[in-house]
Scaffold this active site. Structure first.
Site, PDB file in Angstrom:
ATOM      1  N   ARG A 254      15.964  -5.127  10.573  1.00 53.34           N
ATOM      2  CA  ARG A 254      15.464  -3.696  10.226  1.00 53.34           C
ATOM      3  C   ARG A 254      15.283  -2.720  12.131  1.00 53.34           C
ATOM      4  NH1 ARG A 254      10.772  -4.514   6.542  1.00 53.34           N
ATOM      5  NH2 ARG A 254      10.534  -1.987   6.515  1.00 53.34           N
TER       6      ARG A 254
ATOM      7  N   ASP B  27       7.326   3.811  -1.473  1.00 58.64           N
ATOM      8  CA  ASP B  27       7.041   2.057  -1.467  1.00 58.64           C
ATOM      9  C   ASP B  27       7.538   2.610  -2.964  1.00 58.64           C
ATOM     10  OD1 ASP B  27       7.310   1.027   0.870  1.00 58.64           O
ATOM     11  OD2 ASP B  27       5.183   0.215   1.105  1.00 58.64           O
TER      12      ASP B  27
HETATM   13  C1  S3P Z   1       3.646   0.498   5.902  1.00 52.85           C
HETATM   14  C2  S3P Z   1       4.021   1.784   5.829  1.00 52.85           C
HETATM   15  C3  S3P Z   1       5.387   2.115   5.162  1.00 52.85           C
HETATM   16  C4  S3P Z   1       5.571   0.730   3.705  1.00 52.85           C
HETATM   17  C5  S3P Z   1       5.207  -0.159   4.518  1.00 52.85           C
HETATM   18  C6  S3P Z   1       3.906  -0.746   4.753  1.00 52.85           C
HETATM   19  C7  S3P Z   1       2.717   0.815   6.841  1.00 52.85           C
HETATM   20  O1  S3P Z   1       7.018   1.714   6.762  1.00 52.85           O
HETATM   21  O2  S3P Z   1       7.232   1.209   3.652  1.00 52.85           O
HETATM   22  O3  S3P Z   1       4.786  -0.909   2.804  1.00 52.85           O
HETATM   23  O4  S3P Z   1       2.077  -0.273   5.871  1.00 52.85           O
HETATM   24  O5  S3P Z   1       1.878   1.273   7.717  1.00 52.85           O
HETATM   25  P1  S3P Z   1       6.802   2.763   7.131  1.00 52.85           P
HETATM   26  O6  S3P Z   1       6.158   3.421   8.365  1.00 52.85           O
HETATM   27  O7  S3P Z   1       8.195   2.165   7.762  1.00 52.85           O
HETATM   28  O8  S3P Z   1       7.171   3.869   6.363  1.00 52.85           O
END
Ligand code: S3P
Length: 424
Positions: free
Chosen positions: A119, A312
Site C-alpha cells: 500500500r 469503505d
Molecule cells: C480510515 C480512513 C480511511 C478508511 C480506513 C480507515 C481511518 O482510509 O478507508 O478504513 O481510520 O482514518 P483513507 O484515509 O486512506 O481514505
C-alpha cells in the site's frame, strides 16, 4: 463459507465498535497523561495490532473485553521498541503510528502483512519529510517497511492531493510535536475522528472548511472514550435488510458522524426505507438506531465530496446498485484501488461473475441494475469488506455462493457471520 438465497431477515443487533475511533482511542490514550477508559472498543485484528504496537513501546494496556484501559505515558513517555513494529493488515495503524514515531527521540521501524507492504506510503512520507521527519521506505518502493529516525519537526501547510483521514491524521499527530502551527487542506473533507478526539484530549485543533489546523501540545490529558458502533459494519446489514425480501432489521447504536454517514444519504436517495431513531451524542461522536425494511431501489450517482464519507461502503453500495432500477454511476473513487485490495477491480470482477452488469472505469464503476444474480466462487483477496459484501450477495443470488478466505472478516468484524445467521 457458503451462502444461498433466503428471505425474511428479522431482528435486531448492535454492530461492534467503530474501527477508526477504536484505533485512535489507543493511540491518543497512550500519549496522554492519565488513564483513558475506552468502552465499546472494537476487538478485531486491526485494533489489536494497534494495542500490540503501543505495548511494545512500554504502554500498559488492560484489555478487559469491551472495556479497555490505556495507561498513558505522556507525549514524551514512549519507549524505543526493541523490534520492528508490526501493524498487521492495518493502514490506519501504519500511517498514524508513523506520524507519532517521527517525532520521538528514538529510532524505530514499522511494517505489516503482505497487503500493507503493497500500500502507498509516499502519501505520508512526503508531508512528514517536509516537516523535518527522517522517514523512508526500506526498499525505496514507497511502501512499508518504513525506517524512522526520530527528529525535531516543524509545522507546514500541506495541500493533500487525496482526501484521506489517514494522511491527515499522520500529519496532525506529527504536528502535535512540531514547532509552530500545522495545517492540512484536503480536496474534500475526510473523516474527522482525530480532530474530535484530539480536541477532547486537550489539543488545540480546529477546522476551517476542508483544512484541519493543529498547534503543538505540551501534554494531552486522558478522557473517557465511548466508541459507537461502526457504520461501515452496519452498512452490510442495511444492504441485507433492503435486498433480502420481507426483512426488517434494527441496527442499534450506529455512529452517525456526518463525515462517515454518506452511505445513509445515498441509500435514502435510492429509495431505501431506513428510519433514524433516537439520535444521541455519546462522547464527542453522535450515534443512532437504524431501522431498515426491504425496499424497491433506483439507481443513483455517487461522486465528489460524498466519496470520502462512504469510502469503505462502496463495495456494498455497488452490490446494492445491482438490485436498483436503472443505472448507478460511481466516480471520483480511484482511492479504492489502494485499499486492502483493489476494490474497484475485485468488485467489478466478482459482481460480473455472478451475472451483474458492471463496468469498471478509471475511477469507479457503472452498474446497470436489475440483472438477476447467480452464485459463484468469490475470492475475498483477504479483504474483509469484500468477504462481507459477497456474503450478502450470496443471500440474494440463485444457487450457492462460496467465499474463499472468508475468515478475513476478523480484521474488522469477527462475529459477522454469527450476527448474520442470527437474523436469518
Ligand atoms: C480510515 C480512513 C480511511 C478508511 C480506513 C480507515 C481511518 O482510509 O478507508 O478504513 O481510520 O482514518 P483513507 O484515509 O486512506 O481514505
Amino acid at each position: 463459507m457458503k451462502f444461498s438465497r433466503i428471505s425474511g431477515l428479522r431482528g435486531e443487533l448492535a454492530v461492534p465498535g467503530d474501527k477508526s475511533i477504536s484505533h485512535r482511542s489507543i493511540m491518543f490514550g497512550a500519549i496522554a497523561r492519565g488513564t483513558t477508559e475506552v468502552t465499546g472498543f472494537l476487538q478485531s485484528a486491526d485494533c489489536l495490532s494497534t494495542i500490540s504496537c503501543f505495548r511494545k513501546m512500554g504502554v500498559e494496556i488492560e484489555n478487559q473485553g469491551s472495556r479497555v484501559l490505556v495507561k498513558g505515558v505522556g507525549m514524551h513517555g514512549l519507549k524505543k521498541p526493541e523490534k520492528i513494529l508490526d501493524c498487521g493488515n492495518s493502514g490506519t495503524t501504519t500511517r498514524l503510528l508513523s506520524g507519532i514515531l517521527c517525532a520521538q527521540d528514538f529510532d524505530s521501524a514499522v511494517t505489516g502483512d503482505a497487503s500493507i507492504q503493497k500500500r502507498p506510503m509516499n502519501r505520508i512520507l512526503i508531508p512528514l519529510t517536509q516537516m523535518g521527519a527522517r522517514i523512508r521506505s526500506a526498499s525505496g518502493n514507497g511502501c512499508a517497511p518504513l525506517i524512522i529516525q526520530g527528529s525535531p519537526l516543524h509545522g507546514i501547510h500541506y495541500q493533500s492531493p487525496v482526501a484521506s483521514a489517514q494522511v491527515k491524521s499522520a500529519i496532525l499527530l506529527a504536528g502535535l510535536y512540531a514547532e509552530g502551527e500545522t495545517r492540512v487542506t484536503e480536496p474534500f473533507l475526510s473523516r474527522n475522528h482525530s480532530e474530535l478526539m484530539l480536541s477532547h484530549f486537550g489539543a488545540d485543533v480546529r477546522t476551517e472548511g476542508t483544512t484541519a489546523i493543529i498547534r503543538p501540545a505540551k501534554e494531552l490529558y486522558a478522557c473517557p472514550v465511548e466508541v459507537p458502533g461502526d457504520i461501515s459494519s452496519a452498512a452490510f446489514f442495511l444492504a441485507a435488510g433492503l435486498l433480502v425480501p420481507d426483512s426488517e432489521i434494527l441496527v442499534r447504536n450506529v455512529g452517525m458522524n456526518p463525515t462517515r454517514s454518506g452511505v445513509l444519504t445515498v441509500l435514502q436517495n435510492m429509495g431505501a426505507d431506513i428510519t433514524v431513531i433516537n439520535q444521541n451524542s455519546r462522547s464527542s461522536e453522535p450515534a443512532a438506531n437504524l431501522l431498515v425494511r426491504t425496499s424497491r431501489l433506483h439507481g443513483t450517482c455517487i461522486e465528489g465530496e460524498l466519496i470520502p464519507t462512504l469510502i469503505d461502503e462502496i463495495p456494498i453500495l455497488a452490490l446494492t446498485a445491482c438490485f436498483a432500477e436503472g443505472e448507478t454511476i460511481i466516480r471520483d473513487a480511484a482511492e479504492l484501488k489502494v485499499k486492502e485490495s483493489n476494490r474497484l477491480k475485485v468488485m467489478a470482477e466478482g459482481l460480473s461473475s455472478m451475472g451483474a452488469r458492471v463496468q469498471e472505469t478509471e475511477d469507479g464503476m457503472i452498474i446497470q441494475g436489475g440483472a438477476p444474480l447467480h452464485g459463484a466462487v468469490i475470492d475475498s483477496c483477504m479483504d474483509h469488506r469484500i468477504a462481507m459484501t459477497f456474503a450478502v450477495a450470496g443471500l440474494c443470488a440463485d444457487g450457492d455462493t462460496e467465499i474463499l478466505g472468508a475468515e478475513c472478516v476478523n480484521i474488522s468484524y469477527p462475529q459477522f457471520y454469527k450476527d448474520l445467521k442470527n437474523l436469518a
